[in-house]
Design an enzyme around this catalytic site. Structure first.
Site, mmCIF file in Angstrom:
data_model
loop_
_atom_site.group_PDB
_atom_site.id
_atom_site.type_symbol
_atom_site.label_atom_id
_atom_site.label_comp_id
_atom_site.label_asym_id
_atom_site.label_seq_id
_atom_site.Cartn_x
_atom_site.Cartn_y
_atom_site.Cartn_z
ATOM 1 N N SER A 65 0.820 -1.214 0.000
ATOM 2 C CA SER A 65 0.000 0.000 0.000
ATOM 3 C C SER A 65 0.857 1.268 0.000
ATOM 4 O O SER A 65 2.004 1.256 0.438
ATOM 5 C CB SER A 65 -0.900 0.019 1.237
ATOM 6 O OG SER A 65 -1.624 -1.182 1.345
HETATM 7 N N1 SAH Z 1 -0.547 -4.925 4.203
HETATM 8 C C1 SAH Z 1 0.099 -5.224 2.940
HETATM 9 C C2 SAH Z 1 -0.762 -4.833 1.763
HETATM 10 C C3 SAH Z 1 -1.138 -6.050 1.053
HETATM 11 S S1 SAH Z 1 -2.260 -5.913 -0.313
HETATM 12 C C4 SAH Z 1 1.476 -4.607 2.868
HETATM 13 O O1 SAH Z 1 1.848 -3.858 3.780
HETATM 14 O O2 SAH Z 1 2.201 -4.916 1.928
HETATM 15 C C5 SAH Z 1 -3.559 -6.969 0.264
HETATM 16 C C6 SAH Z 1 -3.228 -8.425 0.489
HETATM 17 O O3 SAH Z 1 -4.434 -9.031 0.918
HETATM 18 C C7 SAH Z 1 -2.776 -9.202 -0.746
HETATM 19 O O4 SAH Z 1 -1.534 -9.779 -0.495
HETATM 20 C C8 SAH Z 1 -3.869 -10.279 -0.908
HETATM 21 O O5 SAH Z 1 -3.368 -11.530 -1.352
HETATM 22 C C9 SAH Z 1 -4.413 -10.385 0.503
HETATM 23 N N2 SAH Z 1 -5.762 -10.934 0.640
HETATM 24 C C10 SAH Z 1 -6.853 -10.753 -0.140
HETATM 25 N N3 SAH Z 1 -7.909 -11.429 0.355
HETATM 26 C C11 SAH Z 1 -7.474 -12.049 1.493
HETATM 27 C C12 SAH Z 1 -8.097 -12.908 2.471
HETATM 28 N N4 SAH Z 1 -9.383 -13.263 2.401
HETATM 29 N N5 SAH Z 1 -7.341 -13.358 3.492
HETATM 30 C C13 SAH Z 1 -6.026 -13.016 3.604
HETATM 31 N N6 SAH Z 1 -5.393 -12.221 2.719
HETATM 32 C C14 SAH Z 1 -6.102 -11.747 1.669
#
Ligand code: SAH
Length: 220
Positions: A67
């Site tokens: 993000s």
């Molecule tokens: N907090 C992260 C941002 C990740 S983007 C950072 O600091 O880099 C969002 C993430 O959510 C992605 O990796 C995606 O695979 C995950 N995601 C989507 N749906 C999900 C679910 N139901 N359970 C766990 N992770 C999920």
């Protein structure tokens, strides 16, 4: 890594905190310190490291993103962490926000649905000596019952509505921050669990990848 390069990154990091985060109203000193100390460039692939402190999200593979720094700061500030909390993060992704949360709370439980991302996040967080983060591969929309209740929960992917299991796993007085909307744009919502029920606040517009799971979007 050459020393000069390291200095460049710490200078970029300071500029990121001043120009993108403090200037937009984030005031929590512990949070600003964490953002100043955590090497965000190590959470992205080498070819993108020079962009790691810029004002936008970056790809991390598997069609997912780390993000935008300001969004990480805004969500984290809304959790109002003081140091003793058990925090649940849904969407480990790169592991960057987990590192921030680990600096500000006691324990971080983070769930990622894509195994390769979880493994990479585990590796870098271990190299950076974070011992208070546990990462699990599963559908985070169901929460993590064995570790509940949580004083804070952050969902880093966009959902059609607030996943009920997460509300159920929130402690009384706990804060849940989650982007809610359609796949194109969402509103950041903060849910606070009180003795009487729940309070809901609108923290502004945002854009996230989809939260895929039983209480999120149906997907591949
Ligand atoms: N907090 C992260 C941002 C990740 S983007 C950072 O600091 O880099 C969002 C993430 O959510 C992605 O990796 C995606 O695979 C995950 N995601 C989507 N749906 C999900 C679910 N139901 N359970 C766990 N992770 C999920």
């Amino acid at each position: 890594m050459a020393m000069s390069h390291k200095l460049d990154f710490s200078r970029s990091r300071k500029r990121m905190v001043d120009e993108q985060i403090a200037s937009r109203g984030i005031e929590n000193v512990r949070l600003l310190d964490a953002l100043n100390n955590i090497p965000r460039h190590l959470f992205v692939e080498e070819a993108l490291q020079d962009q790691a402190y810029n004002d936008y999200p970056l790809p991390i593979g598997e069609k997912q993103t780390i993000s935008q720094p300001y969004m990480v700061a805004l969500m984290t500030e809304a959790l109002e962490l003081r140091g003793g909390e058990r925090v649940l993060e849904i969407g480990t992704g790169s592991g960057y926000q987990a590192a921030i949360l680990a600096e500000l709370a006691e324990w971080v439980y983070s769930i990622e649905r894509i195994r390769s991302l979880a493994n990479r996040a585990r590796k870098i967080l271990c190299e950076l000596n974070y011992y208070n983060i546990e990462i699990r591969v599963s559908d985070g929309t169901r929460g993590w019952k064995e570790k509940a209740p949580f004083q804070a929960i952050t969902v880093t992917a966009g959902a059609p509505e607030v996943p009920q299991p997460l509300v159920d796993q929130l402690a009384v007085g706990g804060r849940l921050v989650v982007p809610i909307g359609d796949v194109f744009s969402q509103t950041l919502i903060r849910v606070i669990r009180t003795e009487e029920g729940i309070e809901r606040e609108d923290l502004g517009g945002c854009h996230f990848v989809r939260l895929i799971g039983k209480y999120g979007w149906q997907g591949e």
